[in-house]
Design an enzyme around this catalytic site. Sequence first.
Site, PDB file in Angstrom:
ATOM      1  N   GLY A 129      17.017  -7.441 -14.023  1.00  0.00           N
ATOM      2  CA  GLY A 129      16.710  -7.276 -15.313  1.00  0.00           C
ATOM      3  C   GLY A 129      15.242  -7.455 -15.649  1.00  0.00           C
ATOM      4  O   GLY A 129      14.274  -6.877 -14.832  1.00  0.00           O
TER       5      GLY A 129
ATOM      6  N   GLU B 294       4.277  10.174   7.019  1.00  0.00           N
ATOM      7  CA  GLU B 294       4.781  10.436   8.299  1.00  0.00           C
ATOM      8  C   GLU B 294       5.812  11.275   8.195  1.00  0.00           C
ATOM      9  O   GLU B 294       6.817  11.330   8.827  1.00  0.00           O
ATOM     10  CB  GLU B 294       5.262   9.078   9.170  1.00  0.00           C
ATOM     11  CG  GLU B 294       3.925   8.417   9.397  1.00  0.00           C
ATOM     12  CD  GLU B 294       4.079   7.251  10.489  1.00  0.00           C
ATOM     13  OE1 GLU B 294       5.089   7.566  11.468  1.00  0.00           O
ATOM     14  OE2 GLU B 294       3.429   6.364  10.252  1.00  0.00           O
ATOM     15  N   GLY B 295       5.669  12.310   7.237  1.00  0.00           N
ATOM     16  CA  GLY B 295       6.739  13.440   7.207  1.00  0.00           C
ATOM     17  C   GLY B 295       7.441  13.020   5.852  1.00  0.00           C
ATOM     18  O   GLY B 295       8.410  12.243   5.750  1.00  0.00           O
TER      19      GLY B 295
END
Lengths: 406, 254
Positions: free
Chosen positions: A362, A386-387
């Site tokens: 919350g 990295e992709g």
Amino acid sequence: MAALFKARRALGMVVGHGVRCLSQLAELPELHQMMRQTCRDYAQKELAPIAAQLDKDHKFPAKQVKELGAMGVMAVEVPESLGGAGMDYLAYCLAVEELSRGCASTGVIVSVNNSLYLGPILKFGTEEQKKQWITPFTTGDKVGCFALSEPGNGSDAGAASTLAQQEGDEWVLNGTKAWITNCWDASATVVFATTDKSLKHKGISAFLVPMPHPGLSLGKKEDKLGIRASSTANIILEDCRIPLGNMLGERGMGFKIAMQTLDSGRLGIAAQALGIAQAALDCAADYAHKRTAFGAPIGKLQAIQFKLADMALATESARLLTWRAAMLRDAKKPFTKEAAMAKLAASEAATFVSHQAIQVLGGMGYVTDMPAERHYRDARITEIYEGTSEIQRLVIANNILKEYQQ
Amino acid sequence: MSARVLVGVKRVIDYAVKIRVKPDRTGVVTDGVKHSMNPFCEIAVEEAVKLKEKKLVKEVVAVSCGPQQVQETIRTALAMGADRGIHVEVSGKDYETLGPLQVSKILAALAKKEQADLIILGKQAIDDDCNQTGQMTAALLDWPQGTFASELTFEADKLKVVREIDGGLETIMIKLPAVVTADLRLNTPRYATLPNIMKAKKKKIANVKPADLGVDVSSRLEVLKVDEPPQRQAGVKVETVEDLVGKLKEAGRI
């Protein structure tokens, strides 16, 4: 008689190997458990208490990196003869996950050094290059980085516009690399530059450049959303001259080196994402026990229970994918599809789990008093570097289609 | 230095775990609970390994008494730098009632068998807080003891031990062979490095039974019951100092 004995022994080895692979998913071997525990202890005692401050100060954890170097964690797969720990990739993934659980920035510093810097040199370097560029980077005194992306191309790696021209007995590099993790703290980099523009992606080569070096300068440190203790900046190459012997692998091999390196690197990032997800889950589950509302701890409410279940499921599923991909790599089997699946699953798990962790906490999840907000910020990058998740989907799809080739 | 050091390591419930008493009040819940090496035993191992690195001792042997699981604890000691391990097999009821007297008999027998020159133990275990094993072992062997050690130095064939006592620090000189128990400030235990974890796999752990050492592990103590500590009661707020003194007098505290 002798033939029977040989056959039985061969069968035993096959069965033994197979059983070991499968049972590793159920329970890790003792060596890996000990390794995981030592990294977990270190992360709990030395990283978790300082992670919030490191993030606030954008401070590179130099002392911790040195300690991790002494433990062998900065060069897990490097053979002992070169100064590494000589362990397998599964051990490395476990290490990165446990460390990232304490501090995600430290996790990526360890991962980049291991997978993106030491990885390609270990695989494609000459014996001489290995001695020069690997051994000093195993102790934690020096870290390396990986310079592939450019301002003009990230996913489009084949369009590298950084140029490398041969002038006598030197390579001269010109261009700009972007988003380079570790670069402000690194002592060397693997740089990808075009040696033959006409050959397109087959005309890219890899080079080893020490840092600092004349002709190499660093852009301003990026002010990032998360993983702030790790530095990210541009690397600018202006007539940067390096000896011919600094080429890594063969001319034109650069794209292949980059792609193979990233295949392994994405398991390191998957492990980092798992660590972040686990830390967020730890935070949420702990809070569910302690926070009372409607007369009982909120963990008694189904709304919270369903969230925790989904969070745990996402994390555990991604973890098993990561372990499997690492085991395939260790067994020298093809693992590209599995690695992409692992990175995709783990990074999406990290963002999902950290998002839900804030929801469980919350208002407390939104303030810096609790680590949930830092996990949320740290998780986001795992779906990008990295992709990207999109690239991972392409890699998986390509592999699937190949399997079903008509 | 040709000294051989015996280090006792105990597998206990991890310090961070919340202890729960079993419903039948015969003990605490240990099933499925995280266990690790007693923190004072870690300090003992670290000290022994440091002595070996300084070339003051030749060999560090880690010993643990208990069922199969204590081998994990011995392996952790090996990963920290101990040379080999000895697992004294004690299981079932015998393990539940295993206490300092039996362990010290075992350690004394092993010290003679292994021709140890020094025994380093943790000052106490965090589960029973007995603080007896070191002292009993020294008495059984008729060896001098340096307990609650916060500093250990070799001086020729003697040991200078700085002990933490209630009044401060006490320095004693004891002759080898001796028993030393480690206190908190003796050192900071190292994290096992990955190469050492790999090496630990190849180090040997010998199996021994108490009977082989001529030790009877039956207990002379019987645990009647185990209870949780009393729940902390809420305090009472008072308005003035006079009220406070009055309430304390009422409660018979002053």
